[in-house]
Design a protein around this motif. Structure first.
Motif, mmCIF file in Angstrom:
data_model
loop_
_atom_site.group_PDB
_atom_site.id
_atom_site.type_symbol
_atom_site.label_atom_id
_atom_site.label_comp_id
_atom_site.label_asym_id
_atom_site.label_seq_id
_atom_site.Cartn_x
_atom_site.Cartn_y
_atom_site.Cartn_z
ATOM 1 N N TRP A 188 -14.457 -12.514 -8.928
ATOM 2 C CA TRP A 188 -14.039 -11.230 -9.486
ATOM 3 C C TRP A 188 -13.669 -10.198 -8.408
ATOM 4 O O TRP A 188 -13.841 -9.009 -8.597
ATOM 5 C CB TRP A 188 -15.112 -10.648 -10.407
ATOM 6 N N THR A 189 -13.113 -10.667 -7.299
ATOM 7 C CA THR A 189 -12.677 -9.745 -6.260
ATOM 8 C C THR A 189 -11.167 -9.537 -6.262
ATOM 9 O O THR A 189 -10.677 -8.591 -5.639
ATOM 10 C CB THR A 189 -13.103 -10.247 -4.864
ATOM 11 N N THR A 190 -10.425 -10.404 -6.947
ATOM 12 C CA THR A 190 -8.969 -10.282 -6.994
ATOM 13 C C THR A 190 -8.438 -10.614 -8.385
ATOM 14 O O THR A 190 -9.106 -11.288 -9.185
ATOM 15 C CB THR A 190 -8.284 -11.211 -5.972
ATOM 16 N N LEU A 191 -7.233 -10.129 -8.662
ATOM 17 C CA LEU A 191 -6.530 -10.428 -9.915
ATOM 18 C C LEU A 191 -5.154 -10.992 -9.589
ATOM 19 O O LEU A 191 -4.428 -10.437 -8.760
ATOM 20 C CB LEU A 191 -6.338 -9.157 -10.747
ATOM 21 N N ALA A 192 -4.787 -12.086 -10.259
ATOM 22 C CA ALA A 192 -3.452 -12.651 -10.084
ATOM 23 C C ALA A 192 -2.426 -11.866 -10.888
ATOM 24 O O ALA A 192 -1.266 -11.755 -10.494
ATOM 25 C CB ALA A 192 -3.432 -14.127 -10.499
ATOM 26 N N TRP A 193 -2.848 -11.319 -12.018
ATOM 27 C CA TRP A 193 -1.996 -10.489 -12.875
ATOM 28 C C TRP A 193 -2.870 -9.770 -13.887
ATOM 29 O O TRP A 193 -4.026 -10.130 -14.090
ATOM 30 C CB TRP A 193 -0.908 -11.310 -13.588
ATOM 31 N N PHE A 194 -2.296 -8.753 -14.514
ATOM 32 C CA PHE A 194 -3.025 -7.987 -15.526
ATOM 33 C C PHE A 194 -2.041 -7.572 -16.608
ATOM 34 O O PHE A 194 -0.928 -7.140 -16.307
ATOM 35 C CB PHE A 194 -3.668 -6.750 -14.900
ATOM 36 N N HIS A 195 -2.444 -7.733 -17.862
ATOM 37 C CA HIS A 195 -1.540 -7.467 -18.987
ATOM 38 C C HIS A 195 -2.161 -6.440 -19.928
ATOM 39 O O HIS A 195 -3.251 -6.646 -20.451
ATOM 40 C CB HIS A 195 -1.268 -8.768 -19.744
ATOM 41 N N PHE A 228 -3.990 -8.604 -6.742
ATOM 42 C CA PHE A 228 -4.554 -7.262 -6.693
ATOM 43 C C PHE A 228 -5.985 -7.336 -6.184
ATOM 44 O O PHE A 228 -6.709 -8.286 -6.480
ATOM 45 C CB PHE A 228 -4.582 -6.624 -8.090
ATOM 46 N N ARG A 229 -6.406 -6.320 -5.482
ATOM 47 C CA ARG A 229 -7.796 -6.203 -5.079
ATOM 48 C C ARG A 229 -8.580 -5.530 -6.194
ATOM 49 O O ARG A 229 -8.070 -4.636 -6.873
ATOM 50 C CB ARG A 229 -7.887 -5.386 -3.788
ATOM 51 N N VAL A 230 -9.812 -5.945 -6.409
ATOM 52 C CA VAL A 230 -10.646 -5.403 -7.480
ATOM 53 C C VAL A 230 -11.916 -4.799 -6.887
ATOM 54 O O VAL A 230 -12.517 -5.372 -5.976
ATOM 55 C CB VAL A 230 -11.024 -6.494 -8.504
ATOM 56 N N GLY A 231 -12.315 -3.659 -7.416
ATOM 57 C CA GLY A 231 -13.569 -3.044 -6.994
ATOM 58 C C GLY A 231 -13.536 -2.536 -5.571
ATOM 59 O O GLY A 231 -12.501 -2.097 -5.060
ATOM 60 N N ASN A 232 -14.678 -2.628 -4.883
ATOM 61 C CA ASN A 232 -14.806 -2.089 -3.531
ATOM 62 C C ASN A 232 -14.579 -3.128 -2.443
ATOM 63 O O ASN A 232 -14.891 -2.902 -1.281
ATOM 64 C CB ASN A 232 -16.205 -1.471 -3.349
ATOM 65 N N THR A 233 -14.058 -4.298 -2.827
ATOM 66 C CA THR A 233 -13.788 -5.334 -1.835
ATOM 67 C C THR A 233 -12.666 -4.877 -0.907
ATOM 68 O O THR A 233 -11.660 -4.318 -1.345
ATOM 69 C CB THR A 233 -13.384 -6.642 -2.527
#
Length: 232
Positions: free
Chosen positions: A138-145, A191-196
């Motif tokens: 849960w540190t990155t996202l490939a895409w978001f819809h 995408f980067r997620v959170g404080n990573t």
């Protein structure tokens, strides 16, 4: 969807799940997640963990994955709604019936509670539908819809094989959504997620809920509309 025109002749298009009622704009979390659930079949593989997951889990090189990723659904449990700003009335934006859930009791095993402590909105019940593909940690996202599409066959469609027209994809509803792709927005593969920190100077993607998702507790039950009429 709203279109805003400004004095300098600029235009802004906003895709939102908010209805034209005051409570949606004052005390509900708008954006996306899953606020309405349809009939998903008698087993997980009937649709959600079958063709739906397979479609969302395609790889860049179009090679099949050796293992399908887990499906996690964020949807308020009864406790989340009862502890919300408006108590049980906060659940009036969550149209999931006990009749539908009774036909897919297996769905409870995939549910995670609504939690948005990072945005101070855990007590504001969500009226949103979002979908994304996150890394295992849960540190990155490939895409978001961000979409108007509920988690349902009617909104996303099912594969069909007609005797006369051949195979196809049957969709019952018109939906509107915005797909966020890191390649187009920040020139990165994710995408980067959170404080990573990672290797990107881009700000983290603004998720409307906390990650990783928190599974339902042993005694938690999904919110259903019938709770609105029950006297406790």
């Amino acid at each position: 969807m709203s279109i805003f025109c400004y004095d300098d002749d600029s235009v802004r298009v906003v895709s939102s799940t908010a209805n034209l009622i005051a409570s949606d704009f004052e005390n509900r979390t708008q954006g996306l997640w899953c606020s309405s659930i349809g009939s998903l079949g008698t087993t997980p593989d009937s649709w959600m963990c079958g063709e739906f997951r397979a479609t969302l889990a395609q790889s860049v090189n179009k090679q099949p994955l050796s293992q399908q990723p887990p499906v996690k659904v964020i949807y308020p449990c009864f406790r989340n709604v009862a502890q919300s700003i408006h108590g049980l009335l906060g659940g009036d934006c969550l149209p999931y019936s006990i009749r539908t859930h009774g036909k897919q009791a297996w769905f409870t095993g995939y549910l995670h509670e609504w939690k948005s402590d990072s945005s101070y909105r855990s007590e504001a019940m969500p009226h949103i539908k979002t979908y994304g593909r996150a890394s295992p940690d849960w540190t990155t996202l490939a895409w978001f819809h961000l979409s108007s599409a509920n988690l349902s066959k009617a909104a996303w469609g099912v594969a069909s094989k007609g005797k006369t027209s051949g195979s196809g994809h049957y969709i019952m509803s018109y939906e509107l959504g915005v797909l966020f792709l890191p390649q187009l927005l920040i020139g990165k593969s994710e995408f980067r997620v959170g404080n990573t920190l990672g290797n990107s100077s881009a700000p983290p993607f603004p998720l409307p809920f906390d990650v990783p998702p928190t599974p339902y507790g042993e005694r938690d039950k999904p919110w259903v509309t019938e709770y609105m009429t029950v006297k406790f």
